[in-house]
Design an enzyme around this catalytic site. Structure first.
Site, PDB file in Angstrom:
ATOM      1  N   HIS A  91      -6.122 -18.242  14.882  1.00  0.00           N
ATOM      2  CA  HIS A  91      -7.504 -18.705  14.703  1.00  0.00           C
ATOM      3  C   HIS A  91      -8.264 -17.752  13.769  1.00  0.00           C
ATOM      4  O   HIS A  91      -8.920 -18.184  12.824  1.00  0.00           O
ATOM      5  CB  HIS A  91      -8.244 -18.827  16.040  1.00  0.00           C
ATOM      6  N   CYS A 115     -12.866 -26.371  13.529  1.00  0.00           N
ATOM      7  CA  CYS A 115     -11.810 -25.472  13.050  1.00  0.00           C
ATOM      8  C   CYS A 115     -10.472 -26.193  13.220  1.00  0.00           C
ATOM      9  O   CYS A 115     -10.195 -26.774  14.265  1.00  0.00           O
ATOM     10  CB  CYS A 115     -11.806 -24.159  13.828  1.00  0.00           C
ATOM     11  N   CYS A 126      -7.417 -24.852  13.099  1.00  0.00           N
ATOM     12  CA  CYS A 126      -6.308 -23.934  13.370  1.00  0.00           C
ATOM     13  C   CYS A 126      -5.472 -24.444  14.552  1.00  0.00           C
ATOM     14  O   CYS A 126      -5.908 -25.332  15.287  1.00  0.00           O
ATOM     15  CB  CYS A 126      -6.849 -22.529  13.655  1.00  0.00           C
ATOM     16  N   ASP A 154       0.863  -1.173   0.000  1.00  0.00           N
ATOM     17  CA  ASP A 154       0.000   0.000   0.000  1.00  0.00           C
ATOM     18  C   ASP A 154       0.903   1.226   0.000  1.00  0.00           C
ATOM     19  O   ASP A 154       1.955   1.220   0.639  1.00  0.00           O
ATOM     20  CB  ASP A 154      -0.883  -0.042   1.255  1.00  0.00           C
ATOM     21  N   ASP A 203      -7.971  -6.612   2.197  1.00  0.00           N
ATOM     22  CA  ASP A 203      -6.969  -6.579   3.262  1.00  0.00           C
ATOM     23  C   ASP A 203      -7.577  -5.802   4.406  1.00  0.00           C
ATOM     24  O   ASP A 203      -8.366  -4.882   4.182  1.00  0.00           O
ATOM     25  CB  ASP A 203      -5.680  -5.881   2.799  1.00  0.00           C
ATOM     26  N   CYS A 207      -7.702 -24.200  17.907  1.00  0.00           N
ATOM     27  CA  CYS A 207      -8.849 -25.099  18.100  1.00  0.00           C
ATOM     28  C   CYS A 207      -8.450 -26.574  18.025  1.00  0.00           C
ATOM     29  O   CYS A 207      -9.104 -27.411  18.640  1.00  0.00           O
ATOM     30  CB  CYS A 207      -9.927 -24.811  17.062  1.00  0.00           C
TER      31      CYS A 207
HETATM   32 ZN   LIG Z   1      -9.667 -22.179  15.323  1.00  0.00          ZN
END
Ligand SMILES: [Zn+2]
Length: 360
Positions: free
Chosen positions: A346, A315, A317, A77, A262, A320
């Site tokens: 997450h 999830c 991630c 940017d 973004d 999780c």
């Molecule tokens: Zn998660």
């Protein structure tokens, strides 16, 4: 479905979400962390990198990709919005003139002069894959005369950016040139938004950003200005919804034809203990505007002290898949640094999954 965005460092399927690594880093996580959760591209801020560590430092490191160990596409940017908002908050910090922007560093008194040419040159020095023109921001509430001036300067500066970009390409003889995007201004004035978009498209860019504040006074997505701009640009041109990041706003803007996003929101929210999760009943369908597909989790709420399930069932991630909501609640309570890191991973993984759904 829009065409994928082809850059010299890989092709991004769209819509795509590029986390803000403003100062060459996403706070609390490494480039390797980002790769592992499926992030494909990043946004850095040329103006902030000019201030620290300085373009020469990044260049001496071998460019922004080497400096931050990121091999995927990077959009830089220009920092037009940041300079404008800093000067607007405190006019002693600088001045925006027809031909240049002058910014004074409040702590050191150091002075930066930004011109369209300098900003493009700076992004070449960084080694960015998608260069963004310097634009003259306005506030949506500014009077129409201010909006007119902002559009007039933005188009003039974009033309100078394009010319400098072409000069740089000719002098560098790069086989694999970066892309250049322009930014559309015009506030909430339909004629000006359309006029700016048409004028920029006539100069010719690889993509176009929606500039200025993208929300209405009540905090809802500014659907009409977004639509005017999208309608006035070539249908096939990549459209970047700068700074639009709330999950429901992303869904709304994607439906209007925006394909590049973004926003600092998911990472900033994560650091404050605000997490996003798909509702259990949503079950992986593609959300449409207005769909209630997600919920916000406030991990500081006392109820999470004894919630031994994950933030979101299913999830995958790093949070999780290994830890409970109660554990994250505890880490925040005791001020453990890994709390912000896990929450950030997450939320970014939530965005990767949301964008996979939007791509269908
Ligand atoms: Zn998660």
């Amino acid at each position: 479905m829009a065409d994928p965005l082809v850059t010299r460092r890989g092709t991004l399927d769209v819509p795509t979400f590029l986390p803000d690594a403003t100062r060459a880093g996403v706070r609390g996580v490494t480039s390797e962390d980002l790769r592992r959760i499926g992030i494909e591209g990043l946004v850095v801020n040329a103006f902030h990198l000019l201030r620290r560590p300085g373009a020469r430092v990044v260049q001496a490191a071998g460019g922004i990709h080497r400096f931050m160990d990121w091999s995927g596409p990077i959009l830089s940017d220009s920092g037009g919005f940041q300079v404008w908002s800093l000067i607007r908050q405190d006019p002693n910090r600088g001045v925006i003139r027809d031909n240049e922007v002058i910014f004074r560093e409040p702590s050191t008194g150091e002075k930066w002069t930004l011109t369209p040419e300098r900003v493009v040159g700076l992004q070449f020095q960084l080694g960015s894959d998608i260069i963004v023109c310097l634009d003259d921001c306005s506030d949506a509430d500014d009077p129409e005369s201010e909006q007119e001036r902002s559009v007039e300067r933005t188009v003039r500066w974009a033309r100078r950016c394009r010319e400098e970009f072409d000069r740089q390409l000719a002098s560098r003889k790069a086989d694999d040139p970066p892309l250049i995007f322009a930014v559309v201004q015009g506030g909430r004035v339909e004629a000006l938004r359309r006029q700016c978009a048409v004028a920029l498209a006539a100069i010719g860019f690889d993509g176009y950003g929606f500039g200025g504040w993208p929300l209405a006074a009540d905090g809802a997505l500014a659907v009409d200005p977004l639509r005017w701009v999208a309608e006035s640009l070539p249908a096939e041109a990549p459209k970047h919804a700068l700074g639009i990041g709330r999950p429901d706003h992303v869904v709304g803007a994607a439906a209007l034809g925006y394909s590049i996003f973004d926003c600092a929101l998911p990472t900033r929210d994560a650091r404050h203990g605000r997490l996003y999760a798909f509702k259990p009943e949503w079950s992986g369908r593609r959300p449409s505007p207005g769909d209630p597909f997600y919920r916000a989790v406030r991990i500081h709420d006392p109820g999470y002290r004894v919630d031994h399930g994950p933030i979101e069932d299913g999830c995958d991630c790093p949070l999780c898949s290994r830890h409970s909501a109660a554990y994250l609640h505890h880490l925040f309570k005791v001020g453990d640094l890994s709390a912000e890191r896990l929450a950030t991973l997450h939320n970014l993984r939530f965005y990767v999954r949301l964008f996979e759904l939007l791509r269908g």
